[in-house]
Design a protein around this motif. Structure first.
Motif, PDB file in Angstrom:
ATOM      1  N   THR A 146      -4.616   6.253   6.672  1.00  0.00           N
ATOM      2  CA  THR A 146      -3.391   7.338   6.328  1.00  0.00           C
ATOM      3  C   THR A 146      -3.941   8.158   5.983  1.00  0.00           C
ATOM      4  O   THR A 146      -3.419   9.535   6.350  1.00  0.00           O
ATOM      5  CB  THR A 146      -2.697   6.638   4.543  1.00  0.00           C
ATOM      6  N   ARG A 153       2.202   7.424  -6.776  1.00  0.00           N
ATOM      7  CA  ARG A 153       1.156   9.216  -7.368  1.00  0.00           C
ATOM      8  C   ARG A 153       0.213   8.123  -8.492  1.00  0.00           C
ATOM      9  O   ARG A 153       0.819   9.529  -9.323  1.00  0.00           O
ATOM     10  CB  ARG A 153       1.563   9.756  -6.829  1.00  0.00           C
ATOM     11  N   LEU A 200       1.256   4.104  -2.388  1.00  0.00           N
ATOM     12  CA  LEU A 200       0.713   5.586  -2.564  1.00  0.00           C
ATOM     13  C   LEU A 200       2.406   6.117  -2.943  1.00  0.00           C
ATOM     14  O   LEU A 200       1.660   7.464  -3.358  1.00  0.00           O
ATOM     15  CB  LEU A 200       0.618   5.750  -1.013  1.00  0.00           C
ATOM     16  N   ASN A 201       3.408   6.140  -2.873  1.00  0.00           N
ATOM     17  CA  ASN A 201       4.289   6.690  -2.861  1.00  0.00           C
ATOM     18  C   ASN A 201       4.749   6.536  -4.683  1.00  0.00           C
ATOM     19  O   ASN A 201       5.761   7.847  -4.810  1.00  0.00           O
ATOM     20  CB  ASN A 201       5.687   6.073  -2.283  1.00  0.00           C
ATOM     21  N   LEU A 211       1.163  -1.231  -0.215  1.00  0.00           N
ATOM     22  CA  LEU A 211      -0.320  -0.073  -0.136  1.00  0.00           C
ATOM     23  C   LEU A 211       0.588   0.869   0.103  1.00  0.00           C
ATOM     24  O   LEU A 211       0.893   1.959  -1.176  1.00  0.00           O
ATOM     25  CB  LEU A 211      -0.789  -0.061   1.539  1.00  0.00           C
ATOM     26  N   LEU A 212       2.089   0.928   1.036  1.00  0.00           N
ATOM     27  CA  LEU A 212       3.095   2.320   1.411  1.00  0.00           C
ATOM     28  C   LEU A 212       3.373   2.624  -0.296  1.00  0.00           C
ATOM     29  O   LEU A 212       3.819   3.880  -0.647  1.00  0.00           O
ATOM     30  CB  LEU A 212       3.514   2.404   1.824  1.00  0.00           C
ATOM     31  N   ILE A 266      -5.900   2.035   4.553  1.00  0.00           N
ATOM     32  CA  ILE A 266      -6.283   3.242   3.954  1.00  0.00           C
ATOM     33  C   ILE A 266      -6.576   4.495   4.707  1.00  0.00           C
ATOM     34  O   ILE A 266      -6.693   5.911   5.018  1.00  0.00           O
ATOM     35  CB  ILE A 266      -6.680   3.157   2.520  1.00  0.00           C
ATOM     36  N   THR A 279      -3.111  11.881   7.307  1.00  0.00           N
ATOM     37  CA  THR A 279      -2.875  13.524   6.171  1.00  0.00           C
ATOM     38  C   THR A 279      -2.678  14.100   7.325  1.00  0.00           C
ATOM     39  O   THR A 279      -3.608  15.371   7.344  1.00  0.00           O
ATOM     40  CB  THR A 279      -3.549  13.077   4.918  1.00  0.00           C
TER      41      THR A 279
END
Length: 79
Positions: free
Chosen positions: A37, A14, A11-12, A7-8, A34, A41
Motif C-alpha cells: 500500500t 485513520r 487504514l480507512n 488492514l484495509l 502494508i 500510494t
C-alpha cells in the motif's frame, strides 16, 4: 475476515496511535500488504518516488529517538 480486509478497514479508520505494545509484532503477511500500500500510494504527479527505511534493530531505533522529539513510538513499534 481476512488479514488484508482487516488492514484495509484499519487504514480507512485513520486513527493515530499514541502508544504501541512493544511485545506485539505485525505478522509477515500483513506487513507485506502494508509495504504494497505504501508503494502504491499515488502522488499528484503520478509518480511514486518513495524510499522507505524499515528499521528493526533496537539500538538503531533508540538512536533515532532524539530525532523524533522523544516520541516512543519509534522505539516501541513493530517495524
Amino acid at each position: 475476515m481476512s488479514n488484508t480486509n482487516e488492514l484495509l478497514a484499519a487504514l480507512n479508520w485513520r486513527y493515530a496511535t499514541k502508544v504501541f505494545d512493544a511485545t506485539k509484532k505485525i505478522p509477515a503477511d500483513v506487513w507485506s500488504a502494508i509495504e504494497q500500500t505504501l508503494v502504491l500510494t499515488p502522488t499528484s504527479f503520478g509518480l511514486q518516488p518513495y524510499k522507505f527505511l524499515i528499521v528493526q534493530t533496537p539500538a538503531v531505533r533508540e538512536a533515532l529517538l532524539p530525532q523524533t522529539w522523544g516520541q516512543k513510538q519509534v522505539v516501541d513499534c513493530s517495524h
